[in-house]
Design an enzyme around this catalytic site. Structure first.
Site, PDB file in Angstrom:
ATOM      1  N   ARG A  15      45.710  38.203  49.908  1.00 35.08           N
ATOM      2  CA  ARG A  15      45.184  38.862  48.709  1.00 35.08           C
ATOM      3  C   ARG A  15      43.868  39.545  49.066  1.00 35.08           C
ATOM      4  O   ARG A  15      42.801  39.149  48.614  1.00 35.08           O
ATOM      5  CB  ARG A  15      45.001  37.820  47.618  1.00 35.08           C
ATOM      6  CG  ARG A  15      45.983  37.887  46.483  1.00 35.08           C
ATOM      7  CD  ARG A  15      47.396  37.509  46.814  1.00 35.08           C
ATOM      8  NE  ARG A  15      48.324  37.944  45.763  1.00 35.08           N
ATOM      9  CZ  ARG A  15      48.562  37.275  44.647  1.00 35.08           C
ATOM     10  NH1 ARG A  15      47.972  36.145  44.421  1.00 35.08           N
ATOM     11  NH2 ARG A  15      49.397  37.737  43.739  1.00 35.08           N
ATOM     12  N   GLN A  21      46.338  45.361  48.514  1.00 30.55           N
ATOM     13  CA  GLN A  21      46.645  45.351  47.077  1.00 30.55           C
ATOM     14  C   GLN A  21      47.843  46.222  46.715  1.00 30.55           C
ATOM     15  O   GLN A  21      48.695  45.819  45.928  1.00 30.55           O
ATOM     16  CB  GLN A  21      45.429  45.811  46.274  1.00 30.55           C
ATOM     17  CG  GLN A  21      44.819  44.665  45.500  1.00 30.55           C
ATOM     18  CD  GLN A  21      43.486  45.011  44.888  1.00 30.55           C
ATOM     19  OE1 GLN A  21      42.855  46.015  45.212  1.00 30.55           O
ATOM     20  NE2 GLN A  21      43.041  44.175  43.981  1.00 30.55           N
ATOM     21  N   ASP A  27      51.279  44.591  47.435  1.00 26.94           N
ATOM     22  CA  ASP A  27      51.406  43.196  47.000  1.00 26.94           C
ATOM     23  C   ASP A  27      52.583  43.006  46.038  1.00 26.94           C
ATOM     24  O   ASP A  27      52.468  43.244  44.832  1.00 26.94           O
ATOM     25  CB  ASP A  27      50.078  42.796  46.341  1.00 26.94           C
ATOM     26  CG  ASP A  27      50.004  41.328  46.021  1.00 26.94           C
ATOM     27  OD1 ASP A  27      51.047  40.651  46.037  1.00 26.94           O
ATOM     28  OD2 ASP A  27      48.891  40.862  45.732  1.00 26.94           O
ATOM     29  N   SER A  41      51.997  40.491  43.056  1.00 28.26           N
ATOM     30  CA  SER A  41      51.250  41.016  41.907  1.00 28.26           C
ATOM     31  C   SER A  41      52.107  41.951  41.087  1.00 28.26           C
ATOM     32  O   SER A  41      52.127  41.858  39.855  1.00 28.26           O
ATOM     33  CB  SER A  41      50.013  41.793  42.371  1.00 28.26           C
ATOM     34  OG  SER A  41      49.070  40.913  42.899  1.00 28.26           O
ATOM     35  N   TYR A  73      42.761  31.415  44.302  1.00 28.67           N
ATOM     36  CA  TYR A  73      43.769  30.446  43.904  1.00 28.67           C
ATOM     37  C   TYR A  73      43.156  29.144  43.393  1.00 28.67           C
ATOM     38  O   TYR A  73      42.043  28.784  43.771  1.00 28.67           O
ATOM     39  CB  TYR A  73      44.682  30.116  45.082  1.00 28.67           C
ATOM     40  CG  TYR A  73      45.598  31.252  45.453  1.00 28.67           C
ATOM     41  CD1 TYR A  73      46.615  31.636  44.599  1.00 28.67           C
ATOM     42  CD2 TYR A  73      45.443  31.935  46.650  1.00 28.67           C
ATOM     43  CE1 TYR A  73      47.466  32.675  44.929  1.00 28.67           C
ATOM     44  CE2 TYR A  73      46.296  32.977  46.998  1.00 28.67           C
ATOM     45  CZ  TYR A  73      47.306  33.337  46.127  1.00 28.67           C
ATOM     46  OH  TYR A  73      48.140  34.365  46.457  1.00 28.67           O
TER      47      TYR A  73
HETATM   48  P1  NAD Z   1      48.886  32.014  40.684  1.00 35.06           P
HETATM   49  O1  NAD Z   1      50.232  32.558  40.350  1.00 35.06           O
HETATM   50  O2  NAD Z   1      48.711  31.280  41.958  1.00 35.06           O
HETATM   51  O3  NAD Z   1      48.403  31.041  39.505  1.00 35.06           O
HETATM   52  C1  NAD Z   1      48.343  31.480  38.168  1.00 35.06           C
HETATM   53  C2  NAD Z   1      47.110  30.960  37.515  1.00 35.06           C
HETATM   54  O4  NAD Z   1      47.254  29.576  37.218  1.00 35.06           O
HETATM   55  C3  NAD Z   1      45.822  31.082  38.345  1.00 35.06           C
HETATM   56  O5  NAD Z   1      44.884  31.844  37.629  1.00 35.06           O
HETATM   57  C4  NAD Z   1      45.383  29.631  38.522  1.00 35.06           C
HETATM   58  O6  NAD Z   1      43.971  29.507  38.557  1.00 35.06           O
HETATM   59  C5  NAD Z   1      45.978  28.986  37.288  1.00 35.06           C
HETATM   60  N1  NAD Z   1      46.078  27.531  37.338  1.00 35.06           N
HETATM   61  C6  NAD Z   1      46.417  26.715  38.375  1.00 35.06           C
HETATM   62  N2  NAD Z   1      46.365  25.430  38.018  1.00 35.06           N
HETATM   63  C7  NAD Z   1      46.009  25.401  36.699  1.00 35.06           C
HETATM   64  C8  NAD Z   1      45.803  24.352  35.765  1.00 35.06           C
HETATM   65  N3  NAD Z   1      45.929  23.065  36.103  1.00 35.06           N
HETATM   66  N4  NAD Z   1      45.424  24.699  34.511  1.00 35.06           N
HETATM   67  C9  NAD Z   1      45.288  25.995  34.156  1.00 35.06           C
HETATM   68  N5  NAD Z   1      45.470  27.024  34.996  1.00 35.06           N
HETATM   69  C10 NAD Z   1      45.828  26.725  36.262  1.00 35.06           C
HETATM   70  O7  NAD Z   1      47.833  33.183  40.586  1.00 35.06           O
HETATM   71  P2  NAD Z   1      48.021  34.729  40.904  1.00 35.06           P
HETATM   72  O8  NAD Z   1      48.554  35.431  39.724  1.00 35.06           O
HETATM   73  O9  NAD Z   1      48.765  34.851  42.177  1.00 35.06           O
HETATM   74  O10 NAD Z   1      46.528  35.208  41.087  1.00 35.06           O
HETATM   75  C11 NAD Z   1      45.652  34.450  41.873  1.00 35.06           C
HETATM   76  C12 NAD Z   1      44.365  35.199  42.100  1.00 35.06           C
HETATM   77  O11 NAD Z   1      44.524  36.210  43.065  1.00 35.06           O
HETATM   78  C13 NAD Z   1      43.739  35.861  40.897  1.00 35.06           C
HETATM   79  O12 NAD Z   1      42.363  35.598  40.959  1.00 35.06           O
HETATM   80  C14 NAD Z   1      43.998  37.312  41.118  1.00 35.06           C
HETATM   81  O13 NAD Z   1      43.032  38.125  40.476  1.00 35.06           O
HETATM   82  C15 NAD Z   1      43.885  37.376  42.600  1.00 35.06           C
HETATM   83  N6  NAD Z   1      44.610  38.525  43.183  1.00 35.06           N
HETATM   84  C16 NAD Z   1      43.969  39.295  44.113  1.00 35.06           C
HETATM   85  C17 NAD Z   1      44.641  40.354  44.703  1.00 35.06           C
HETATM   86  C18 NAD Z   1      43.988  41.209  45.740  1.00 35.06           C
HETATM   87  O14 NAD Z   1      42.784  41.293  45.793  1.00 35.06           O
HETATM   88  N7  NAD Z   1      44.767  41.828  46.625  1.00 35.06           N
HETATM   89  C19 NAD Z   1      45.960  40.618  44.356  1.00 35.06           C
HETATM   90  C20 NAD Z   1      46.564  39.804  43.402  1.00 35.06           C
HETATM   91  C21 NAD Z   1      45.872  38.743  42.841  1.00 35.06           C
END
Ligand code: NAD
Length: 362
Positions: free
Chosen positions: A120, A125, A128, A131, A228
């Protein structure tokens, strides 16, 4: 360079290239071969691919001499007998659950690249696939919940009386959760949301929703490692359970998306908590395949507990096949274009590149 686009099997509706990306690959100097019917479920005809510059044929013809094979989910290795040794195989190959298939690709001399393992980082991006597909899944979860909910989302003042707005609660504010909040707001629901990562509080508020956070036990500071979440302490889990108990009884629609990389999904809603919800409420569990955030979730099924419908959502992006294919196809194109060497007319994948190291499945 010949690039093969395969027709997916089973429940998969998406396709790994669309006419737009075919045209772009042709502009890079590649020739494109698409398996007959590959775009059918995504509303793309063979003629559309041909008009974009591809040839269309059966699997053997498409695979013959192909240097790169594009797929959405990894194909059955037994169907790749005609593939050339050394060909790259790109897709959501799921090496954690398909280790035998990955070994079979390797034995056939293929170079499998598991695109869901992209780091990530900013540079990745536009490539991805997690995403792009999670974003659509977050939207679809809210729309599917609306279809299952016997009431309306927005407040309506009518001559026959007022329809109250639905209260929608999003648990887990990653990519899918943010889109679920935005979609719920657009449809007129009153939206609240929670996460364990403190950085999401501002994101929730910026979308006009109400943050609901555990206050008395520290969660994860900022974005968390790599963005994460991790497993939370027993104290945090107890405080979170208490918070959910007090909030959930007032909610009509709940969308859960919480995931922890490499671990089963955290259990966020118990059967006893479901029992406190109003009859006719709907929960969509986007973590169903990872074990579920909700007690009683069945992946791919809709079950009713205490009058509450629990939808065990699986690969919701598949139900938006055209858009999901378009975004997925552009992700793959952006990856190949970023590593394309104009002089040789082929991708060059440096062994020491952070992206290549992460996705090479063998
Ligand atoms: P994910 O699918 O791994 O998890 C979904 C959400 O569930 C996360 O926000 C996590 O904090 C939350 N979660 C986990 N345990 C929990 C609990 N017990 N109670 C409540 N919530 C809980 O997450 P994702 O959609 O893959 O995104 C992860 C991160 O990566 C985000 O911060 C996103 O902005 C970032 N991201 C960055 C890029 C990039 O820069 N290339 C691309 C995509 C996502």
């Amino acid at each position: 360079m010949k690039i093969a686009i395969l027709k997916e099997s089973g429940a998969e509706t998406r396709v790994a290239a669309i006419p737009e990306t075919v045209t772009k690959y042709v502009a890079l100097g590649a020739s494109i071969a698409v398996e007959q019917g590959a775009g059918d479920k995504a509303s793309i005809s063979d003629a559309d691919y041909e008009a974009a510059g591809a040839t269309v044929g059966d699997r053997a013809a498409v695979l013959a001499d192909a240097d790169i094979i594009l797929t959405v989910t990894g194909p059955d290795p037994a169907t790749l007998g005609d593939a050339k040794r050394g060909a790259l195989l790109l897709g959501a190959l799921d090496p954690a659950r398909r280790a035998d298939d990955i070994a079979a690709y390797r034995a056939a001399g293929l170079d499998p690249l598991a695109m869901e393992r992209l780091p990530r980082i900013t540079r990745a991006q536009s490539m991805d696939i997690l995403s792009s597909q999670s974003n659509l899944a977050g939207y679809k979860a809210v729309v599917d919940a609306a279809a299952a909910y016997g009431r309306a989302y927005p407040m309506m003042m009518t001559a026959a009386g007022t329809v109250s707005p639905a209260k929608l609660f999003v648990m887990g504010v990653g990519v899918a959760g943010l889109q679920a909040i935005a979609t719920g707001r657009r449809l007129g629901a009153q939206v609240s949301a929670t996460d364990v990562r403190s950085a999401t509080r501002e994101q929730i508020m910026s979308l006009g929703a109400k943050p609901i956070f555990v206050e008395n036990v520290a969660g994860i500071e900022g974005e968390g490692q790599g963005g994460y979440a991790g497993e939370m302490s027993p104290e945090y889990q107890a405080a979170q359970a208490e918070l959910v108990s007090s909030h959930i009884a007032k909610q009509d629609v709940v969308i859960t998306t919480a995931l922890i990389p490499g671990r089963p999904a955290p259990r966020l809603i118990s059967d006893a908590q479901i029992a406190t919800m109003r009859r006719g409420s709907v929960i969509v569990d986007l973590a169903a395949e990872a074990g579920g955030n909700v007690e009683g979730t069945a992946p791919g099924e809709s079950v009713v507990r205490h009058g509450v419908t629990i939808i065990g959502a699986v690969q919701l992006a598949r139900n938006l096949a055209a858009d999901a294919s378009a975004l997925f196809a552009r992700n793959l194109y952006n990856f190949l274009a970023a590593f394309w060497d104009q002089e040789t007319g082929a991708p060059v994948l440096p062994e020491d590149d952070e992206i290549i190291k992460a996705i090479r499945a063998t």
